[in-house]
Design a protein around this motif. Structure first.
Motif, PDB file in Angstrom:
ATOM      1  N   VAL A   5      69.659  63.844  19.442  1.00  0.00           N
ATOM      2  CA  VAL A   5      70.474  62.801  18.851  1.00  0.00           C
ATOM      3  C   VAL A   5      69.567  61.852  18.090  1.00  0.00           C
ATOM      4  O   VAL A   5      68.536  61.420  18.603  1.00  0.00           O
ATOM      5  CB  VAL A   5      71.254  62.016  19.934  1.00  0.00           C
ATOM      6  CG1 VAL A   5      72.023  60.874  19.300  1.00  0.00           C
ATOM      7  CG2 VAL A   5      72.187  62.944  20.686  1.00  0.00           C
ATOM      8  N   CYS A   7      69.769  58.222  15.743  1.00  0.00           N
ATOM      9  CA  CYS A   7      70.634  57.128  15.330  1.00  0.00           C
ATOM     10  C   CYS A   7      69.784  56.069  14.645  1.00  0.00           C
ATOM     11  O   CYS A   7      68.762  55.642  15.193  1.00  0.00           O
ATOM     12  CB  CYS A   7      71.343  56.516  16.537  1.00  0.00           C
ATOM     13  SG  CYS A   7      72.346  55.067  16.143  1.00  0.00           S
ATOM     14  N   ARG A  23      76.182  50.772  21.475  1.00  0.00           N
ATOM     15  CA  ARG A  23      76.854  52.057  21.701  1.00  0.00           C
ATOM     16  C   ARG A  23      75.844  53.202  21.753  1.00  0.00           C
ATOM     17  O   ARG A  23      75.947  54.094  22.603  1.00  0.00           O
ATOM     18  CB  ARG A  23      77.884  52.310  20.593  1.00  0.00           C
ATOM     19  CG  ARG A  23      79.116  51.433  20.672  1.00  0.00           C
ATOM     20  CD  ARG A  23      80.212  51.935  19.749  1.00  0.00           C
ATOM     21  NE  ARG A  23      79.810  51.882  18.347  1.00  0.00           N
ATOM     22  CZ  ARG A  23      79.987  50.820  17.565  1.00  0.00           C
ATOM     23  NH1 ARG A  23      80.540  49.718  18.034  1.00  0.00           N
ATOM     24  NH2 ARG A  23      79.612  50.856  16.285  1.00  0.00           N
ATOM     25  N   ALA A  24      74.854  53.177  20.884  1.00  0.00           N
ATOM     26  CA  ALA A  24      73.864  54.255  20.850  1.00  0.00           C
ATOM     27  C   ALA A  24      73.029  54.283  22.129  1.00  0.00           C
ATOM     28  O   ALA A  24      72.823  55.343  22.737  1.00  0.00           O
ATOM     29  CB  ALA A  24      72.949  54.086  19.635  1.00  0.00           C
ATOM     30  N   SER A  26      73.811  52.972  25.073  1.00  0.00           N
ATOM     31  CA  SER A  26      74.656  53.253  26.234  1.00  0.00           C
ATOM     32  C   SER A  26      74.965  54.744  26.348  1.00  0.00           C
ATOM     33  O   SER A  26      75.067  55.294  27.446  1.00  0.00           O
ATOM     34  CB  SER A  26      75.954  52.451  26.146  1.00  0.00           C
ATOM     35  OG  SER A  26      75.683  51.063  26.188  1.00  0.00           O
ATOM     36  N   GLU A  27      75.132  55.392  25.208  1.00  0.00           N
ATOM     37  CA  GLU A  27      75.382  56.834  25.234  1.00  0.00           C
ATOM     38  C   GLU A  27      74.134  57.603  25.659  1.00  0.00           C
ATOM     39  O   GLU A  27      74.216  58.568  26.414  1.00  0.00           O
ATOM     40  CB  GLU A  27      75.835  57.307  23.857  1.00  0.00           C
ATOM     41  CG  GLU A  27      76.145  58.798  23.804  1.00  0.00           C
ATOM     42  CD  GLU A  27      76.608  59.244  22.430  1.00  0.00           C
ATOM     43  OE1 GLU A  27      76.688  60.474  22.214  1.00  0.00           O
ATOM     44  OE2 GLU A  27      76.890  58.386  21.584  1.00  0.00           O
ATOM     45  N   ALA A  28      72.970  57.153  25.207  1.00  0.00           N
ATOM     46  CA  ALA A  28      71.737  57.888  25.494  1.00  0.00           C
ATOM     47  C   ALA A  28      71.222  57.635  26.903  1.00  0.00           C
ATOM     48  O   ALA A  28      70.657  58.547  27.528  1.00  0.00           O
ATOM     49  CB  ALA A  28      70.663  57.505  24.485  1.00  0.00           C
ATOM     50  N   ASP A  31      75.154  52.423  30.572  1.00  0.00           N
ATOM     51  CA  ASP A  31      75.910  51.340  29.938  1.00  0.00           C
ATOM     52  C   ASP A  31      75.061  50.077  29.879  1.00  0.00           C
ATOM     53  O   ASP A  31      74.568  49.588  30.907  1.00  0.00           O
ATOM     54  CB  ASP A  31      77.191  51.060  30.724  1.00  0.00           C
ATOM     55  CG  ASP A  31      78.235  52.141  30.510  1.00  0.00           C
ATOM     56  OD1 ASP A  31      78.016  53.007  29.641  1.00  0.00           O
ATOM     57  OD2 ASP A  31      79.262  52.131  31.218  1.00  0.00           O
ATOM     58  N   ASP A  76      79.500  52.426  35.801  1.00  0.00           N
ATOM     59  CA  ASP A  76      78.815  53.584  35.225  1.00  0.00           C
ATOM     60  C   ASP A  76      78.146  54.374  36.349  1.00  0.00           C
ATOM     61  O   ASP A  76      77.259  53.863  37.030  1.00  0.00           O
ATOM     62  CB  ASP A  76      77.767  53.094  34.218  1.00  0.00           C
ATOM     63  CG  ASP A  76      77.004  54.228  33.543  1.00  0.00           C
ATOM     64  OD1 ASP A  76      77.300  55.407  33.824  1.00  0.00           O
ATOM     65  OD2 ASP A  76      76.099  53.927  32.742  1.00  0.00           O
ATOM     66  N   ARG A  78      75.988  56.772  36.354  1.00  0.00           N
ATOM     67  CA  ARG A  78      74.651  57.324  36.123  1.00  0.00           C
ATOM     68  C   ARG A  78      73.606  56.547  36.937  1.00  0.00           C
ATOM     69  O   ARG A  78      73.582  55.321  36.909  1.00  0.00           O
ATOM     70  CB  ARG A  78      74.316  57.295  34.639  1.00  0.00           C
ATOM     71  CG  ARG A  78      75.091  58.324  33.817  1.00  0.00           C
ATOM     72  CD  ARG A  78      74.857  58.168  32.326  1.00  0.00           C
ATOM     73  NE  ARG A  78      75.541  56.993  31.783  1.00  0.00           N
ATOM     74  CZ  ARG A  78      75.514  56.660  30.491  1.00  0.00           C
ATOM     75  NH1 ARG A  78      74.843  57.413  29.619  1.00  0.00           N
ATOM     76  NH2 ARG A  78      76.153  55.589  30.066  1.00  0.00           N
TER      77      ARG A  78
END
Length: 343
Positions: A5, A7, A23-24, A26-28, A31, A76, A78
């Protein structure tokens, strides 16, 4: 499986950039909440590659703050461990009541299961490695002692030896073909586990050394005993096991071979009406080949096992062989290397 990915935050309007960066990240990772500094223009870039259980990411951003709040932790699921290795600029990592000031070359662990904050006073760049917490093989209390502490590479030990190697492996992952990437990633993850164990001080080394050598002494008669078996029994990595023996001036195979020969020598000298054969004594102490045992015994003690038994019987206790000379040690080491399959 490999996922990749990339970004870049810079094309959006100034007000949208922190939200896009949040957002980038938190996705990688997990949160997170992002606050951007006052740099103009404020830009950021993230490249992340996942290889099996290991994720390797490089992120660069302007000044600001990244927060993992208690609310985000609750929402979250994770729970992995993140390892931040600062490449440029400065970062302040806060977790568990501690603050780690990371300058270029600095490394620190942080735990996604609990809140943390990272403050960037200036533009910075870092590499973040993400691993499952189970891979580190540390109890929770030791993980808590590990977070937000700068890994000290100047004090010797595993970090000084392995972190430069880790950098090289991670760089190589980016250049390697698909067939080698997974192998390199597993090796990098194992290095992280070894550094974590060393940094957390889960067990003082003298106590760990004594525990391992006591266990090995009880298992000298097992011919199939391998370093991997030993590392697994004591919940440490194979690399850390070899490092531990290296610090004591020996190798796992060399230590086992010496203790087995000592045990066999003592049994051969023991008086009694019935003696085991030399081959039986060799097998009792983990030597699968009687001829290998005889060669190793002669090179170490200057006589064959049978000669030693006769000499010991003649004087009631046997002579005490002189310590091996430097040349003797060289022969012993060559023999050990040539016969590792018997260890």
């Amino acid at each position: 499986m490999v996922t990749h990915v990339t970004c870049a935050i810079g094309d959006q309007g100034a007000g949208d950039r922190p939200a896009a960066w949040q957002r980038a990240l938190s996705e990688a990772f997990v949160d997170l909440e992002v606050t951007a500094g006052r740099d103009r223009p404020w830009t950021a870039e993230l490249t992340a590659r996942r290889l099996g259980s290991l994720q390797i990411a490089t992120e660069e951003s302007g000044p600001g703050t990244v927060l993992r709040s208690a609310r985000a932790v609750a929402a979250d699921p994770r729970t992995h461990i993140l390892v931040r290795r600062q490449l440029a600029g400065t970062a302040l990592l806060l977790q568990d009541g501690r603050t780690a000031e990371l300058r270029p070359g600095g490394t620190a662990f942080h735990d996604a299961r609990r809140p943390f904050r990272i403050v960037f006073p200036e533009r910075q760049r870092a590499r973040i490695l993400t691993v499952p917490r189970a891979l580190l093989r540390l109890e929770e209390r030791h993980l808590r002692a590990l977070t937000a502490t700068v890994v000290d590479e100047t004090a010797g030990g595993a970090a000084a030896l392995l972190l430069p190697l880790l950098d090289g492996l991670v760089d190589e992952v980016g250049r390697a073909g698909p067939a080698r990437r997974e192998h390199l990633a597993r090796t990098a993850a194992e290095i992280l586990a070894t550094v974590a164990l060393d940094q957390a001080g889960r067990q003082p080394e003298p106590a760990l050394w004594e525990r391992i050598t006591a266990s090995l002494t009880a298992r000298l008669g097992e011919p199939g005993l391998t370093p991997r078996d030993i590392a697994g029994e004591h919940a440490i990595s194979l690399r850390y096991l070899h490092l531990l023996f290296q610090r004591h001036g020996t190798t796992v195979g060399g230590w086992l071979r010496t203790r087995r020969l000592e045990a066999a020598r003592e049994e051969l000298a023991r008086p009694g009406p019935v003696h085991r054969s030399v081959a039986a004594v060799a097998a009792r102490w983990g030597f699968t080949s009687p001829s290998h045992f005889s060669r190793a015994f002669r090179e170490t003690y200057g006589m064959s096992p049978a000669q030693w038994r006769r000499t010991a019987a003649g004087n009631g206790r046997g002579p005490r062989p002189a310590p091996p000379t430097l040349s003797d040690g060289g022969r012993i080491e060559r023999t050990a290397r040539a016969t590792m399959e018997h260890v």
